[in-house]
Write a protein that holds these residues in place. Structure first.
Motif, PDB file in Angstrom:
ATOM      1  N   VAL A  38       0.862  -1.182   0.000  1.00  0.00           N
ATOM      2  CA  VAL A  38       0.000   0.000   0.000  1.00  0.00           C
ATOM      3  C   VAL A  38       0.898   1.231   0.000  1.00  0.00           C
ATOM      4  N   THR A  39       0.817   2.032  -1.046  1.00  0.00           N
ATOM      5  CA  THR A  39       1.648   3.226  -1.107  1.00  0.00           C
ATOM      6  C   THR A  39       0.988   4.374  -0.340  1.00  0.00           C
ATOM      7  N   LEU A  53      -6.646  -4.296   5.626  1.00  0.00           N
ATOM      8  CA  LEU A  53      -6.103  -5.450   4.917  1.00  0.00           C
ATOM      9  C   LEU A  53      -5.421  -6.408   5.884  1.00  0.00           C
ATOM     10  N   ALA A  54      -4.665  -5.844   6.832  1.00  0.00           N
ATOM     11  CA  ALA A  54      -3.992  -6.674   7.830  1.00  0.00           C
ATOM     12  C   ALA A  54      -4.989  -7.332   8.770  1.00  0.00           C
ATOM     13  N   GLN A  55      -6.022  -6.606   9.169  1.00  0.00           N
ATOM     14  CA  GLN A  55      -7.065  -7.185  10.014  1.00  0.00           C
ATOM     15  C   GLN A  55      -7.757  -8.345   9.313  1.00  0.00           C
ATOM     16  N   ASP A  56      -7.824  -8.276   7.994  1.00  0.00           N
ATOM     17  CA  ASP A  56      -8.478  -9.332   7.216  1.00  0.00           C
ATOM     18  C   ASP A  56      -7.514 -10.438   6.808  1.00  0.00           C
ATOM     19  N   GLY A  57      -6.316 -10.434   7.397  1.00  0.00           N
ATOM     20  CA  GLY A  57      -5.414 -11.565   7.252  1.00  0.00           C
ATOM     21  C   GLY A  57      -4.194 -11.368   6.393  1.00  0.00           C
ATOM     22  N   ALA A  58      -4.058 -10.213   5.740  1.00  0.00           N
ATOM     23  CA  ALA A  58      -2.931 -10.002   4.826  1.00  0.00           C
ATOM     24  C   ALA A  58      -1.661  -9.605   5.584  1.00  0.00           C
ATOM     25  N   HIS A  59      -0.520  -9.912   4.969  1.00  0.00           N
ATOM     26  CA  HIS A  59       0.767  -9.369   5.392  1.00  0.00           C
ATOM     27  C   HIS A  59       0.963  -8.083   4.595  1.00  0.00           C
ATOM     28  N   VAL A  60       1.031  -6.959   5.275  1.00  0.00           N
ATOM     29  CA  VAL A  60       0.999  -5.668   4.597  1.00  0.00           C
ATOM     30  C   VAL A  60       2.345  -4.956   4.700  1.00  0.00           C
ATOM     31  N   VAL A  61       2.802  -4.429   3.564  1.00  0.00           N
ATOM     32  CA  VAL A  61       3.993  -3.582   3.533  1.00  0.00           C
ATOM     33  C   VAL A  61       3.521  -2.163   3.236  1.00  0.00           C
ATOM     34  N   ILE A  62       3.725  -1.264   4.200  1.00  0.00           N
ATOM     35  CA  ILE A  62       3.323   0.123   4.021  1.00  0.00           C
ATOM     36  C   ILE A  62       4.517   0.954   3.574  1.00  0.00           C
ATOM     37  N   THR A  85       4.823  -4.460   7.996  1.00  0.00           N
ATOM     38  CA  THR A  85       6.179  -3.930   7.940  1.00  0.00           C
ATOM     39  C   THR A  85       6.142  -2.707   7.029  1.00  0.00           C
ATOM     40  N   GLY A  86       7.263  -2.004   6.919  1.00  0.00           N
ATOM     41  CA  GLY A  86       7.243  -0.811   6.090  1.00  0.00           C
ATOM     42  C   GLY A  86       8.618  -0.391   5.623  1.00  0.00           C
ATOM     43  N   THR A  87       8.617   0.476   4.627  1.00  0.00           N
ATOM     44  CA  THR A  87       9.863   1.025   4.105  1.00  0.00           C
ATOM     45  C   THR A  87       9.568   2.371   3.471  1.00  0.00           C
ATOM     46  N   THR A  88      10.593   3.194   3.325  1.00  0.00           N
ATOM     47  CA  THR A  88      10.404   4.474   2.645  1.00  0.00           C
ATOM     48  C   THR A  88      10.281   4.232   1.140  1.00  0.00           C
ATOM     49  N   CYS A  89       9.466   5.063   0.509  1.00  0.00           N
ATOM     50  CA  CYS A  89       9.322   4.976  -0.950  1.00  0.00           C
ATOM     51  C   CYS A  89       8.751   6.277  -1.481  1.00  0.00           C
ATOM     52  N   HIS A  90       9.493   6.904  -2.373  1.00  0.00           N
ATOM     53  CA  HIS A  90       8.971   8.027  -3.151  1.00  0.00           C
ATOM     54  C   HIS A  90       8.514   7.419  -4.473  1.00  0.00           C
ATOM     55  N   VAL A  91       7.197   7.350  -4.674  1.00  0.00           N
ATOM     56  CA  VAL A  91       6.682   6.595  -5.826  1.00  0.00           C
ATOM     57  C   VAL A  91       7.091   7.199  -7.160  1.00  0.00           C
ATOM     58  N   GLY A  92       7.508   8.452  -7.158  1.00  0.00           N
ATOM     59  CA  GLY A  92       7.970   9.062  -8.401  1.00  0.00           C
ATOM     60  C   GLY A  92       9.367   8.658  -8.787  1.00  0.00           C
TER      61      GLY A  92
END
Length: 279
Positions: A38-39, A53-62, A85-92
């Motif tokens: 999820v961006t 999404l995580a509550q509904d069972g997914a492993h989510v990367v933010i 889990t998460g990581t930095t991301c500039h989508v551009g």
């Protein structure tokens, strides 16, 4: 007689406890063990979507552009017992997009779901006064980056036998607001991008749908509800006389990513409180 009543009451209570426990055990997590990206998901609509999404069972990367925002959001969701889990991301940035995808693959072995939520609106003013660099920024982040990150995840989804993409547009794509020209145009473009991607990815068993939020109370939309008078005026345009909450969008996205929506692609769901979005 009194004893019989007590026994009956105890039996009824025990049955309710068994039934409640059974419903917990048999509850189906619609996204169990799915892997979702999820961006722009450390606050607002993106954060609510990631949580659901995580509550509904997914492993989510933010992801977010700022590490401190990622850290805060991950800590909050992990504190709720969610697989996030998460990581930095500039989508551009192409390298950032590749790294985001690689992070999900390295952590969880693949990708099943993409929610493209990142957007900018750097100016407010007359469309004819907008400079070229503003047009470039808005179209790059709001439209091109969505197409590019979708392209990036498709090979990973193919390895899993398919997947689901949800693109976050806006009600502004149907009903433009004065002063937000480039943003309106970009959000309209996402409606077309959704339909075109749905056609091209159908053979790969990848569904592509779109969410078009109306006025949702977030920091991004603060200018539209900055004081009570402004908020009340905005409510007058809604059939449901309240502003939306980020959570109003989250369940729709989870549904669109689930098997319950397996026969839905190329569609846009408006979550707008009854705004007349298709005048």
């Amino acid at each position: 007689m009194q004893k019989a009543g007590l026994l009956l009451g105890a039996g009824t209570q025990a049955w309710k406890s068994v039934r409640t426990a059974s419903s917990r055990v048999t509850r189906r997590d619609p996204l169990a063990n799915k892997v979702a990206l999820v961006t722009a998901s450390t606050e607002g609509i993106g954060f609510a979507i990631a949580r659901r999404l995580a509550q509904d069972g997914a492993h989510v990367v933010i992801s977010s552009r700022k590490q401190q925002n990622v850290d805060r959001a991950v800590a909050e969701l992990q504190g709720e017992g969610l697989s996030v889990t998460g990581t930095t991301c500039h989508v551009g940035n192409a390298e950032d997009r590749k790294r985001l995808v690689a992070t999900a693959v390295n952590l969880h072995g693949g990708i099943d779901i993409l929610v493209s939520n990142a957007a900018v609106n750097p100016v407010f003013g007359n469309l004819l006064d907008i400079t070229e660099d503003v047009w470039d920024k808005v179209l790059n982040i709001n439209v091109k980056a969505t197409a590019m990150i979708t392209k990036e995840v498709v090979p990973e989804m193919e390895k899993r036998g398919g997947g689901a993409v949800v693109i976050v547009s806006s009600i502004a794509g149907f009903l433009p607001s004065s002063g937000m020209g480039p943003y309106n145009v970009a959000k309209t473009a996402l409606l077309g991008l959704t339909k075109n991607l749905a056609i091209d990815l159908a053979s790969k068993n990848i569904r592509v749908n779109c969410l078009a939020p109306g006025l949702i109370k977030t920091n991004f939309s603060r200018v539209l509800w900055k004081d009570k008078a402004t908020e009340e005026k905005m409510k007058e345009n809604l059939q449901i006389r309240r502003l939306g909450k980020p959570e109003d969008c989250a369940g729709i996205v989870s549904f669109l990513c689930s098997e319950d929506a397996s026969y839905i692609t190329g569609e846009t769901v408006v979550v707008g409180g009854g705004t007349p979005s298709r005048l």
